[in-house]
Scaffold this motif. Structure first.
Motif, PDB file in Angstrom:
ATOM      1  N   ASN A 110       0.844  -1.190   0.000  1.00  0.00           N
ATOM      2  CA  ASN A 110       0.000   0.000   0.000  1.00  0.00           C
ATOM      3  C   ASN A 110       0.881   1.243   0.000  1.00  0.00           C
ATOM      4  N   ASN A 115       3.501  -4.179   3.217  1.00  0.00           N
ATOM      5  CA  ASN A 115       3.519  -5.179   2.151  1.00  0.00           C
ATOM      6  C   ASN A 115       2.794  -6.445   2.562  1.00  0.00           C
ATOM      7  N   ARG A 264      -5.418  -9.407   2.127  1.00  0.00           N
ATOM      8  CA  ARG A 264      -5.333  -8.364   1.104  1.00  0.00           C
ATOM      9  C   ARG A 264      -6.093  -7.114   1.531  1.00  0.00           C
ATOM     10  N   VAL A 268      -3.441  -4.235   1.278  1.00  0.00           N
ATOM     11  CA  VAL A 268      -3.444  -3.556  -0.016  1.00  0.00           C
ATOM     12  C   VAL A 268      -4.555  -2.513  -0.100  1.00  0.00           C
ATOM     13  N   TYR A 280      -2.648   0.945  -7.351  1.00  0.00           N
ATOM     14  CA  TYR A 280      -2.412   0.673  -5.940  1.00  0.00           C
ATOM     15  C   TYR A 280      -1.004   0.085  -5.796  1.00  0.00           C
ATOM     16  N   GLY A 281      -0.577  -0.177  -4.570  1.00  0.00           N
ATOM     17  CA  GLY A 281       0.736  -0.777  -4.347  1.00  0.00           C
ATOM     18  C   GLY A 281       1.779   0.255  -3.978  1.00  0.00           C
ATOM     19  N   ASP A 334      -3.709  -8.864  -9.888  1.00  0.00           N
ATOM     20  CA  ASP A 334      -2.301  -8.464  -9.819  1.00  0.00           C
ATOM     21  C   ASP A 334      -1.517  -9.001 -11.004  1.00  0.00           C
TER      22      ASP A 334
END
Length: 567
Positions: A110, A115, A264, A268, A280-281, A334
């Motif tokens: 995020n 992670n 998740r 995330v 995102y990420g 993903d």
């Protein structure tokens, strides 16, 4: 997921076999030549001798995986750098939607830097996603909408796989007993050795002073031999992996009654079911567990001829790391977005050493593969480590593009080969998936020595996860030296490079005692060879389509990507 770093389940059930060669003699065996060296390798020296005097063009290879150690001595100089980004300024300089994506992107994090490390398997996610909709209901399948029918079909498959067999219970019990014994021996050994961390090689050389120490050493090494663990395996890593396996297996067994946490959602925090929510990420491409991705990257392109560590297959490659594979099954969203990111940022070959048995959002992945095909990007995928016939059992991702009702021509599926001088002496890895129609070729995937996390760490791993990057490296070589050739032509050269084994060597079908011909296990009936592939590629011309498979007529370009319509 079949990319697991040690595939603990089948390793624990395989008896220990000491190969005919010492560990040091097997380092790099996958690169050697059968005629000159006596190993079923890919003839890499012969390939470079053939290319001597010819210039290569730098090439970007994307590795969709668990992460990579960006500080490793043998990788730091071959990692892709996004020159359009100013590192660390917190600005999306290249306007691609991803801030500070210097080495690639992490779809498992995020914006606050957290992670995702662990997640549940896909069967569990699918089962609980549709449980309230289908469980205990009288379903009239003919009355279902196409979307509901697809959801019901995959839910039934997931529900069936959620049943825990007696064999699985026995296997878990065996692992727990082994782990308990190892922990007991490890405590004694750490006290007697005066260290907290040691390798199997160091333990073998250690001479205990007490009877308790001698018994602990014998017990520890016996357990490790039963698991066919390597000499450079550290006690901390062995025990950590066993703990992780046991906890994951217990959670999976309990998941039929109680849904596991949505890891998740906790980390995330994207809207998973909305494919348009794609930015995102974060930019942490190392992540919490980069072992698998680091090993894969080294196989492909560890810096050659630097008198350090190992040599990768390809010599003029930059590795773009895209973190999308957690401990547990990967998410289709993903994977789809990782493929698109790779294509949009210049990758010409993509390595995908992962897979699973269910793909609820397959249409997203299909569209991404088709997107790569339209952009002339080659995808190399590991066949899986379940000793299964993938002509009969689903393995995703795959080139069967249901969304487009055709087959992707830019997709290579790779099984794992071995050598008579390694392990149990089989020419095909006993764990490898196979399939006359759905596996293209075999490549070395047993006792492969490559980079590991840590500035100067190296070690052996095995799996089709190791075989796929061997082929990826060869594909990259072809595209470096013959950049005018298409992805389809590169695939053709790789397939045509396949050579069989000596007719006197028996081929045992993985997971069985049946002896079959190699042609029954893959399309080409052979092993990849770098020298032969480059020789074939050198004879192809861009306009020479007669020697390559006819391309599938292009369908209307999809909107990249559509939202999933499953409820």
């Amino acid at each position: 997921m079949h990319r697991r770093k040690r595939n603990i389940l089948f390793i624990l059930l395989i008896a220990c076999c000491n190969g005919l060669f010492a560990q040091s003699s097997l380092k790099g065996w996958h690169l050697r030549d059968l005629k000159k060296d006596g190993f079923y390798g890919v003839s890499i020296d012969e390939a470079y001798q053939f290319m001597q005097g010819r210039k290569s063009t730098p090439l970007i290879v994307a590795v969709i995986d668990s992460g990579v150690d960006t500080a490793h001595e043998d990788l730091k100089n071959i990692l892709w750098h996004n020159t359009r980004e100013i590192p660390g300024n917190g600005i999306d300089d290249d306007h691609n939607g991803y801030i500070d994506d210097v080495y690639g992107w992490n779809f498992l994090g995020n914006k606050n830097g957290r992670n995702l490390k662990k997640t549940s398997d896909e069967k569990t996610r699918v089962y609980h996603r549709f449980k309230s909709k289908f469980a205990g209901k009288a379903i009239v399948e003919d009355s279902l909408t196409p979307g509901d029918r697809y959801a019901y079909d995959i839910w039934k498959k997931a529900a069936k796989e959620m049943n825990v067999s007696t064999d699985e219970q026995v296997e878990l019990m065996f692992v727990e007993v082994t782990m308990k014994a190892l922990k007991k021996h490890d405590k004694v050994l750490r006290e007697e050795m005066g260290v907290e961390e040691y390798t199997l090689q160091e333990l073998e050389k250690f001479q205990p002073a007490t009877q308790a120490g001698k018994q602990a050493k014998l017990g520890y090494l016996t357990c490790c031999k039963l698991m066919t663990l390597e000499g450079d395996e550290k006690n901390t890593a062995i025990l950590s992996d066993l703990d992780e396996y046991v906890s994951g297996k217990k959670e999976s067994m309990e998941a039929r009654d109680v849904a596991p946490p949505d890891y998740r959602e906790q980390v995330v925090k994207d809207n998973y079911y909305d494919i348009s929510d794609q930015f995102y990420g974060n930019n942490d491409v190392m992540g919490p567990n980069p072992l698998h991705g680091t090993h894969v990257s080294g196989i492909i392109a560890a810096e050659r001829n630097n008198n350090t560590g190992i040599d990768g297959v390809a010599d003029n490659v930059k590795i773009m790391m895209i973190r999308a594979i957690p401990d547990g099954d990967e998410y289709d969203k993903d994977v789809a977005l990782a493929i698109k990111y790779a294509v949009d940022n210049g990758a010409k070959v993509i390595n995908m050493s992962f897979g699973k048995a269910l793909s609820p959002e397959k249409q997203w992945v299909d569209e991404a593969i088709r997107y790569a095909e339209n952009k002339d990007v080659l995808i190399v995928h590991a066949a899986g480590n379940e000793s299964e016939d993938v002509d009969q059992k689903d393995n995703f991702p795959n080139p069967d593009l249901q969304t487009f009702h055709n087959h992707a021509n830019n997709f290579i599926t790779v099984g794992a080969s071995s050598d008579p001088q390694i392990g149990d002496g089989g020419i095909i890895a006993d764990f490898s998936n196979y399939g006359h129609n759905n596996v293209d070729i075999f490549a070395p995937g047993v006792k492969i020595y490559s980079t590991l996390p840590g500035k100067s760490s190296y070690g052996f791993l095995r799996g089709t996860s190791m075989a796929a990057p061997v082929v990826t490296g060869i594909a990259a070589m072809i595209r470096e030296y013959f950049p005018e050739l298409s992805a389809t032509q590169v695939k053709y050269a790789i397939q045509q490079s396949a050579f069989g084994c000596d007719s006197t060597i028996k081929i045992v079908k993985p997971g069985t005692k049946d002896k079959v011909s190699l042609t029954e296990l893959c399309q080409t009936g052979g092993f990849v060879n770098a020298y032969r592939a480059l020789e074939i590629a050198s004879k192809l011309a861009p306009e020479d389509r007669k020697k390559t498979p006819a391309p599938v007529p292009a369908a209307p370009k999809p909107v990249m990507l559509r939202n999933n319509k499953l409820n």
